[in-house]
Design a protein around this motif. Sequence first.
Motif, PDB file in Angstrom:
ATOM      1  N   ASN A  50      66.856   5.914  68.047  1.00 42.97           N
ATOM      2  CA  ASN A  50      67.375   5.287  69.258  1.00 42.97           C
ATOM      3  C   ASN A  50      68.034   3.962  68.872  1.00 42.97           C
ATOM      4  OD1 ASN A  50      67.805   4.017  71.741  1.00 42.97           O
ATOM      5  ND2 ASN A  50      65.892   4.775  72.636  1.00 42.97           N
ATOM      6  N   PHE A  51      69.363   3.924  68.906  1.00 39.93           N
ATOM      7  CA  PHE A  51      70.079   2.729  68.450  1.00 39.93           C
ATOM      8  C   PHE A  51      69.749   1.505  69.284  1.00 39.93           C
ATOM      9  CE2 PHE A  51      72.880   4.169  71.831  1.00 39.93           C
ATOM     10  CZ  PHE A  51      73.343   2.983  72.399  1.00 39.93           C
ATOM     11  N   ARG A  52      69.277   1.711  70.518  1.00 37.80           N
ATOM     12  CA  ARG A  52      68.947   0.563  71.376  1.00 37.80           C
ATOM     13  C   ARG A  52      67.762  -0.210  70.809  1.00 37.80           C
ATOM     14  NH1 ARG A  52      69.854   5.196  73.613  1.00 37.80           N
ATOM     15  NH2 ARG A  52      71.582   5.506  75.082  1.00 37.80           N
ATOM     16  N   GLN A  53      66.807   0.515  70.231  1.00 38.97           N
ATOM     17  CA  GLN A  53      65.666  -0.162  69.615  1.00 38.97           C
ATOM     18  C   GLN A  53      66.128  -1.025  68.440  1.00 38.97           C
ATOM     19  OE1 GLN A  53      63.297   1.455  72.482  1.00 38.97           O
ATOM     20  NE2 GLN A  53      62.754  -0.114  71.026  1.00 38.97           N
ATOM     21  N   ASN A  54      67.046  -0.502  67.657  1.00 40.94           N
ATOM     22  CA  ASN A  54      67.569  -1.278  66.541  1.00 40.94           C
ATOM     23  C   ASN A  54      68.427  -2.441  67.017  1.00 40.94           C
ATOM     24  OD1 ASN A  54      66.299   0.265  64.586  1.00 40.94           O
ATOM     25  ND2 ASN A  54      68.024   1.659  64.331  1.00 40.94           N
ATOM     26  N   ALA A  55      69.161  -2.256  68.114  1.00 41.71           N
ATOM     27  CA  ALA A  55      69.951  -3.364  68.670  1.00 41.71           C
ATOM     28  C   ALA A  55      69.043  -4.506  69.110  1.00 41.71           C
ATOM     29  CB  ALA A  55      70.793  -2.864  69.842  1.00 41.71           C
ATOM     30  N   LEU A  56      67.867  -4.163  69.616  1.00 39.53           N
ATOM     31  CA  LEU A  56      66.897  -5.190  70.008  1.00 39.53           C
ATOM     32  C   LEU A  56      66.448  -5.992  68.790  1.00 39.53           C
ATOM     33  CD1 LEU A  56      64.972  -6.578  71.970  1.00 39.53           C
ATOM     34  CD2 LEU A  56      63.441  -4.591  71.780  1.00 39.53           C
ATOM     35  N   LEU A  57      66.139  -5.317  67.700  1.00 41.59           N
ATOM     36  CA  LEU A  57      65.732  -6.030  66.488  1.00 41.59           C
ATOM     37  C   LEU A  57      66.893  -6.851  65.931  1.00 41.59           C
ATOM     38  CD1 LEU A  57      63.721  -6.753  64.312  1.00 41.59           C
ATOM     39  CD2 LEU A  57      64.190  -4.539  63.208  1.00 41.59           C
ATOM     40  N   GLU A  58      68.115  -6.341  66.027  1.00 43.96           N
ATOM     41  CA  GLU A  58      69.275  -7.109  65.562  1.00 43.96           C
ATOM     42  C   GLU A  58      69.436  -8.403  66.358  1.00 43.96           C
ATOM     43  OE1 GLU A  58      70.945  -6.784  62.975  1.00 43.96           O
ATOM     44  OE2 GLU A  58      71.123  -4.678  62.390  1.00 43.96           O
ATOM     45  N   LEU A  59      69.170  -8.365  67.657  1.00 45.91           N
ATOM     46  CA  LEU A  59      69.257  -9.585  68.466  1.00 45.91           C
ATOM     47  C   LEU A  59      68.201 -10.590  68.008  1.00 45.91           C
ATOM     48  CD1 LEU A  59      70.493 -11.161  70.810  1.00 45.91           C
ATOM     49  CD2 LEU A  59      68.925  -9.954  72.355  1.00 45.91           C
ATOM     50  N   LYS A  60      67.012 -10.115  67.738  1.00 47.63           N
ATOM     51  CA  LYS A  60      65.969 -11.013  67.240  1.00 47.63           C
ATOM     52  C   LYS A  60      66.376 -11.602  65.887  1.00 47.63           C
ATOM     53  CE  LYS A  60      62.350  -8.620  69.782  1.00 47.63           C
ATOM     54  NZ  LYS A  60      61.211  -7.698  69.790  1.00 47.63           N
ATOM     55  N   ARG A  61      66.907 -10.772  65.020  1.00 46.89           N
ATOM     56  CA  ARG A  61      67.351 -11.277  63.721  1.00 46.89           C
ATOM     57  C   ARG A  61      68.459 -12.304  63.891  1.00 46.89           C
ATOM     58  NH1 ARG A  61      68.565  -7.440  58.671  1.00 46.89           N
ATOM     59  NH2 ARG A  61      69.959  -6.329  60.106  1.00 46.89           N
ATOM     60  N   GLY A  62      69.401 -12.034  64.801  1.00 48.52           N
ATOM     61  CA  GLY A  62      70.479 -12.979  65.031  1.00 48.52           C
ATOM     62  C   GLY A  62      69.979 -14.329  65.509  1.00 48.52           C
ATOM     63  N   LEU A  63      68.962 -14.328  66.357  1.00 46.63           N
ATOM     64  CA  LEU A  63      68.401 -15.586  66.853  1.00 46.63           C
ATOM     65  C   LEU A  63      67.659 -16.332  65.753  1.00 46.63           C
ATOM     66  CD1 LEU A  63      67.254 -14.273  70.320  1.00 46.63           C
ATOM     67  CD2 LEU A  63      68.849 -16.164  69.948  1.00 46.63           C
ATOM     68  N   LEU A  74      63.616   9.323  60.376  1.00 46.65           N
ATOM     69  CA  LEU A  74      62.777   8.922  59.264  1.00 46.65           C
ATOM     70  C   LEU A  74      62.993   9.840  58.067  1.00 46.65           C
ATOM     71  CD1 LEU A  74      60.472   7.169  58.104  1.00 46.65           C
ATOM     72  CD2 LEU A  74      58.853   8.783  59.128  1.00 46.65           C
ATOM     73  N   SER A  75      63.138  11.124  58.328  1.00 44.89           N
ATOM     74  CA  SER A  75      63.355  12.084  57.230  1.00 44.89           C
ATOM     75  C   SER A  75      64.631  11.775  56.464  1.00 44.89           C
ATOM     76  CB  SER A  75      63.393  13.510  57.781  1.00 44.89           C
ATOM     77  OG  SER A  75      62.125  13.912  58.259  1.00 44.89           O
ATOM     78  N   ASP A  76      65.695  11.399  57.187  1.00 39.92           N
ATOM     79  CA  ASP A  76      66.954  11.076  56.517  1.00 39.92           C
ATOM     80  C   ASP A  76      66.797   9.841  55.630  1.00 39.92           C
ATOM     81  OD1 ASP A  76      68.260  13.219  57.623  1.00 39.92           O
ATOM     82  OD2 ASP A  76      69.132  12.078  59.275  1.00 39.92           O
ATOM     83  N   LEU A  77      66.092   8.827  56.148  1.00 36.62           N
ATOM     84  CA  LEU A  77      65.866   7.626  55.346  1.00 36.62           C
ATOM     85  C   LEU A  77      65.062   7.956  54.090  1.00 36.62           C
ATOM     86  CD1 LEU A  77      65.871   4.494  54.943  1.00 36.62           C
ATOM     87  CD2 LEU A  77      63.717   4.485  56.243  1.00 36.62           C
ATOM     88  N   LEU A  78      63.967   8.675  54.275  1.00 38.60           N
ATOM     89  CA  LEU A  78      63.103   8.989  53.143  1.00 38.60           C
ATOM     90  C   LEU A  78      63.822   9.835  52.098  1.00 38.60           C
ATOM     91  CD1 LEU A  78      59.783   9.803  55.055  1.00 38.60           C
ATOM     92  CD2 LEU A  78      60.399   7.669  53.898  1.00 38.60           C
ATOM     93  N   GLY A  79      64.752  10.663  52.547  1.00 35.37           N
ATOM     94  CA  GLY A  79      65.464  11.532  51.619  1.00 35.37           C
ATOM     95  C   GLY A  79      66.296  10.791  50.594  1.00 35.37           C
ATOM     96  N   ARG A  80      66.602   9.528  50.859  1.00 36.70           N
ATOM     97  CA  ARG A  80      67.406   8.739  49.924  1.00 36.70           C
ATOM     98  C   ARG A  80      66.552   7.824  49.042  1.00 36.70           C
ATOM     99  NH1 ARG A  80      69.815   7.404  54.716  1.00 36.70           N
ATOM    100  NH2 ARG A  80      69.317   5.195  54.420  1.00 36.70           N
ATOM    101  N   LYS A  81      65.224   7.866  49.199  1.00 35.14           N
ATOM    102  CA  LYS A  81      64.364   6.854  48.559  1.00 35.14           C
ATOM    103  C   LYS A  81      63.256   7.517  47.735  1.00 35.14           C
ATOM    104  CE  LYS A  81      66.162   3.228  50.861  1.00 35.14           C
ATOM    105  NZ  LYS A  81      66.601   1.954  50.272  1.00 35.14           N
ATOM    106  N   LYS A  82      63.592   8.281  46.786  1.00 36.80           N
ATOM    107  CA  LYS A  82      62.603   9.024  45.999  1.00 36.80           C
ATOM    108  C   LYS A  82      61.649   8.068  45.268  1.00 36.80           C
ATOM    109  CE  LYS A  82      64.579  12.870  47.180  1.00 36.80           C
ATOM    110  NZ  LYS A  82      63.972  13.717  48.225  1.00 36.80           N
ATOM    111  N   HIS A 128      68.026   0.782  60.042  1.00 31.89           N
ATOM    112  CA  HIS A 128      68.708   2.060  59.880  1.00 31.89           C
ATOM    113  C   HIS A 128      68.619   2.867  61.176  1.00 31.89           C
ATOM    114  CE1 HIS A 128      68.315   1.339  55.479  1.00 31.89           C
ATOM    115  NE2 HIS A 128      67.124   0.861  55.817  1.00 31.89           N
ATOM    116  N   THR A 129      69.757   3.312  61.682  1.00 30.12           N
ATOM    117  CA  THR A 129      69.765   4.181  62.856  1.00 30.12           C
ATOM    118  C   THR A 129      69.931   5.622  62.379  1.00 30.12           C
ATOM    119  OG1 THR A 129      70.691   2.433  64.244  1.00 30.12           O
ATOM    120  CG2 THR A 129      70.858   4.686  65.079  1.00 30.12           C
ATOM    121  N   GLU A 130      68.798   6.280  62.193  1.00 25.30           N
ATOM    122  CA  GLU A 130      68.762   7.658  61.702  1.00 25.30           C
ATOM    123  C   GLU A 130      67.322   8.140  61.811  1.00 25.30           C
ATOM    124  OE1 GLU A 130      69.608   7.886  57.489  1.00 25.30           O
ATOM    125  OE2 GLU A 130      68.832   5.855  57.171  1.00 25.30           O
TER     126      GLU A 130
END
Length: 389
Positions: free
Chosen positions: A75-88, A293-301, A289-291
């Motif tokens: 859900n990109f909205r959840q990540n947008a919320l964290l991005e706002l916190k990071r920006g602040l 969990l399986s997609d993220l883990l697939g790149r991080k062996k 990351h907006t994707e």
Amino acid sequence: MKQQPKLTQRLQDAFFGLVYRNRLIYNTCWEDPRLDRRLLGLTSASRVAVITSAGDNALDYLLDDPAQVDCVDLNFRQNALLELKRGLFLHGTFEELFSFFGDGGGPNCAAIYARIRKHLPAYAAAYWDDNIGYFKAGRLSRSFYYHGASGVVAFAFSRLLGLIKPRVRREIPRLLAARTPDEQRRAYAAIEPAFWDRLSRWLVGRPELMALLGVPQPQIRLIRDSHPGGLEGFVRDKVRQVFTEVPMAENYFWRVYMTGRYTRECCPEYLKEANFAVIRERLPRLFIHTESLSDLLGRKKGFYSHIVLLDHQDWLAHHNPQALAEEWDGIFAAAAPQAKLLMRSAGLDVSFVPDAARQRLRFLPELTQPLHAADRVGTYGSQHLAVVG
């Protein structure tokens, strides 16, 4: 032949999917990071993957000085919320951060956002361009924490209390102000009989309400099947435990939904002024990351020393066992030797974990069970820490 779900079940699942795909669900994390940090034991060598939710707990993890924290959410909205916190954190002041996420909004939030907007990723800026009014002072809800799916429920609940349960509403400040266990128990004892009437019991049983709170139908069924009192008994027992056994002076989870804001003393660690500079300095180690969990883990062996799964596997276990099995394949591939996995469940045991995965895990109930009673949220049936063998 696989039995097809009933029409009502399909409709309830569809409603949950509609809510999840089209709304911000969680405006604050609903897992206790104090327990997470004790169980995970993060160090400067730790590499963590965590489902974003509202991002609060990932920010708290930075206080333990991990090497990297990867936050992932479909859900990109959840990540947008964290991005706002990071920006602040990076481009604002502590007082500006607290105005947004401590007070839940204020008259200067729109101007602050206009100043930091250029520092946000395009998708986050587009989302907040449309929704920065969540932080506008003087709106009917008067708080960011009464927006999003879970916030709408909290707002409706607080207003409902004021209209039809004024006695309960009057007692809540006394409950929040309690400074001793006896004082807290007396305050809750005055509230409980008036609160748990026929209307409250009916509302608790509504899957539509639970969907707005981010609880899918499979998790509701799991609670009903595993708790002797069913869903109503589960909620009632958990609420009583939180309000009688956990000190309200430090329970910011329930405070924010009752009042729409935190206080300087009762708030997440990321909102404490003493932690502002430390988190800001370590934010370059946090990635979003907006994707899946399986997609993220697939790149991080073999990469992660810690993976925090929240409670989403409850849903997968009932709704998509194949996706759950594939996710566990990804977890084992991405986990470093002796990696720690932290999970929560609406159920009382680890039956949501496939048998094949359980054979490769060493669970540590001697650590998790004593801490579970101290959970300030109190909405989960169980929590589990496992080490990859």
